[in-house]
Design an enzyme around this catalytic site. Structure first.
Site, PDB file in Angstrom:
ATOM      1  N   GLY A 224      10.553  -1.116  -3.019  1.00  0.00           N
ATOM      2  CA  GLY A 224      10.227  -0.891  -4.222  1.00  0.00           C
ATOM      3  C   GLY A 224      10.116   0.679  -4.517  1.00  0.00           C
ATOM      4  O   GLY A 224      10.509   1.323  -3.805  1.00  0.00           O
ATOM      5  N   ASN A 225       9.546   1.199  -5.723  1.00  0.00           N
ATOM      6  CA  ASN A 225       9.203   2.355  -5.919  1.00  0.00           C
ATOM      7  C   ASN A 225       8.057   2.835  -6.776  1.00  0.00           C
ATOM      8  O   ASN A 225       7.284   1.702  -6.903  1.00  0.00           O
ATOM      9  CB  ASN A 225      10.655   2.779  -6.683  1.00  0.00           C
ATOM     10  CG  ASN A 225      10.939   2.456  -8.019  1.00  0.00           C
ATOM     11  OD1 ASN A 225       9.860   2.243  -8.771  1.00  0.00           O
ATOM     12  ND2 ASN A 225      11.745   1.606  -8.229  1.00  0.00           N
ATOM     13  N   ARG A 226       7.759   4.069  -6.859  1.00  0.00           N
ATOM     14  CA  ARG A 226       6.614   4.383  -7.317  1.00  0.00           C
ATOM     15  C   ARG A 226       6.345   4.096  -8.846  1.00  0.00           C
ATOM     16  O   ARG A 226       5.411   4.739  -9.331  1.00  0.00           O
ATOM     17  CB  ARG A 226       6.366   5.822  -6.856  1.00  0.00           C
ATOM     18  CG  ARG A 226       6.254   6.057  -5.501  1.00  0.00           C
ATOM     19  CD  ARG A 226       5.834   7.547  -5.071  1.00  0.00           C
ATOM     20  NE  ARG A 226       5.934   7.890  -3.679  1.00  0.00           N
ATOM     21  CZ  ARG A 226       4.631   7.897  -2.935  1.00  0.00           C
ATOM     22  NH1 ARG A 226       3.630   7.450  -3.559  1.00  0.00           N
ATOM     23  NH2 ARG A 226       4.612   7.949  -1.716  1.00  0.00           N
ATOM     24  N   SER A 227       7.557   3.992  -9.574  1.00  0.00           N
ATOM     25  CA  SER A 227       7.320   4.053 -10.973  1.00  0.00           C
ATOM     26  C   SER A 227       6.469   2.987 -11.554  1.00  0.00           C
ATOM     27  O   SER A 227       6.139   1.896 -11.243  1.00  0.00           O
ATOM     28  CB  SER A 227       8.561   3.475 -11.412  1.00  0.00           C
ATOM     29  OG  SER A 227       8.578   3.528 -12.881  1.00  0.00           O
TER      30      SER A 227
END
Length: 416
Positions: A224-227
């Site tokens: 995933g990512n930090r958004s």
């Protein structure tokens, strides 16, 4: 001076600033009790609120409650305090009129210019922005008569936000629920802040993606990512406040649904692509604010990948995800559709942004610098919006809503 506020002269010529004048119309639906929370938010944020209920609304919440919460007198009749001509004065002096809940009956009367009580008279005399927050059963909302009335009001410049989906009166569930009062307040705040009577996105359908996709590795792990999705949600909220019909494709955000917005939850990049392409089929603009994973695991492990003592884990093979932004730009669903992308960069921000703009083929690209303590999860943002026409629009550090409004300011003149 705060948008919508008025200046009064004190003795001696000193100028004082009065509170923005808000009229809260309340129709006769079971959701009338929720308007108490909206009233509280309006008064606590510095607005002078006059509640104008219909006679039916007073069966749900009494005049004493509205008067106590607002600090102003309450009446549903044009015959009360006739010497003050309330049926004219209330609308004339308002900076904003918001009707929440707005029943099918109230929408019909407003669309046809009927003036049988104080609320409908106020709507006829108001020359300020008007917001309707509908609440009714699904069948009533979907009826052609209601839809025509809503279209008429929107065409005249009113902001009619879409009702929420959820539990209705009794055992019914569907579209027609009053949106969360906190989210209705956010729409009102944005409309007041702009101080524009005619919403510039009225009659437009816009699609916004938000959040970050997650690519499953096994039943408990993902890439995933930090958004956080906050910038995409700000874009959706501001578009709704500017009169648009908004579809928000939300990837793993955990944020409350914005008022008046159709939310489509998704998880992976493939799911996001499918939802965005479907919604974009009749959209005037698509804003890809979501952080879409470039890669996903080539294989999904049906069971949890175990840690084995003394052995290193197997490498994770990755495959490319579809490039949704490039696909949207290359194959516009309709002539004149405006496509906006986002680029999160860590170095050579503008150079990388210009290169991405050229490769993706979109009309606008919002470029911002990201990092451990920058942008992700924050309530603020700063960026440069690059245009395919060679333009550059810097947006200084500030609330994400400010960046969102700048994006729509640039989209509007590009709409066919």
């Amino acid at each position: 001076m705060c948008p919508g506020s008025r200046q009064n002269l004190r003795a001696g010529g000193a100028v004082s600033e009065s509170k923005p004048q808000v009229v809260l119309g309340v129709s006769g639906g079971i959701a009338a009790y929720k308007a108490c929370e909206l009233l509280r938010r309006l008064t606590e944020s510095g607005h002078d609120v006059r509640v104008v209920p219909t006679a039916s609304a007073l069966h749900f919440v009494g005049a004493a409650t509205w008067s106590a919460l607002s600090g102003n007198p309450v009446s549903a009749e044009v015959w009360d305090d006739v010497h003050e001509v309330p049926h004219v004065r209330i609308g004339q002096t308002a900076d904003l009129v918001v009707v929440a809940p707005a029943t099918a009956d109230t929408l019909a009367k407003a669309a046809h210019g009927l003036a049988g009580d104080l609320l409908t008279n106020t709507l006829l005399t108001a020359r300020c922005p008007v917001v309707f927050a509908p609440a009714m059963h699904t069948e009533m909302w979907e009826h052609p008569a209601t839809q025509e009335n809503v279209a008429t009001l929107r065409r005249r410049g009113a902001v009619v936000i879409e009702p929420a989906v959820g539990r209705l009166t009794g055992v019914d569930t569907g579209k027609g629920r009053l949106p969360d009062p906190g989210e209705i307040f956010e729409v009102c705040r944005r409309v007041l802040a702009r101080g524009v009577t005619a919403p510039d996105l009225a009659g437009r359908h816009v699609v916004v993606s938000a959040g970050g996709t997650r690519e499953p590795l096994d039943p408990v792990r993902f890439l995933g990512n930090r958004s956080s999705g906050k910038q995409g949600y700000a874009l959706a909220r501001t578009a709704a406040a500017r009169g648009a019909r908004v579809t928000l494709v939300a990837a793993n955000t955990g944020l409350p649904d914005p008022a008046g917005v159709d939310v489509v939850p998704v998880g992976t990049a493939v799911q996001l692509r499918e939802a965005v392409l479907k919604a974009a089929a009749d959209a005037d603009a698509v804003v890809m604010a979501a952080a879409v994973a470039d890669f996903r695991p080539a294989a999904y492990a049906e069971g949890k990948i175990k840690k084995r003592e003394g052995k290193e884990p197997e490498p994770v093979a990755l495959v490319r995800n579809p490039d949704v932004l490039a696909e949207l730009s290359a194959d516009r669903a309709r002539p004149g559709q405006v496509v906006v992308g986002f680029a999160a960069e860590t170095d050579d921000v503008l150079a990388n942004g210009r290169d991405k703009l050229r490769r993706k083929g979109c009309d606008l690209l919002v470029v911002n610098e990201v990092g451990e303590r920058r942008t992700f999860g924050s309530e603020e943002n700063e960026a440069v919006v690059l245009g395919a026409d060679g333009s550059e629009t810097p947006v200084p550090h500030g609330p994400k809503e400010a960046l969102a409004d700048t994006v729509w300011d640039l989209v509007v003149p590009r709409l066919a």
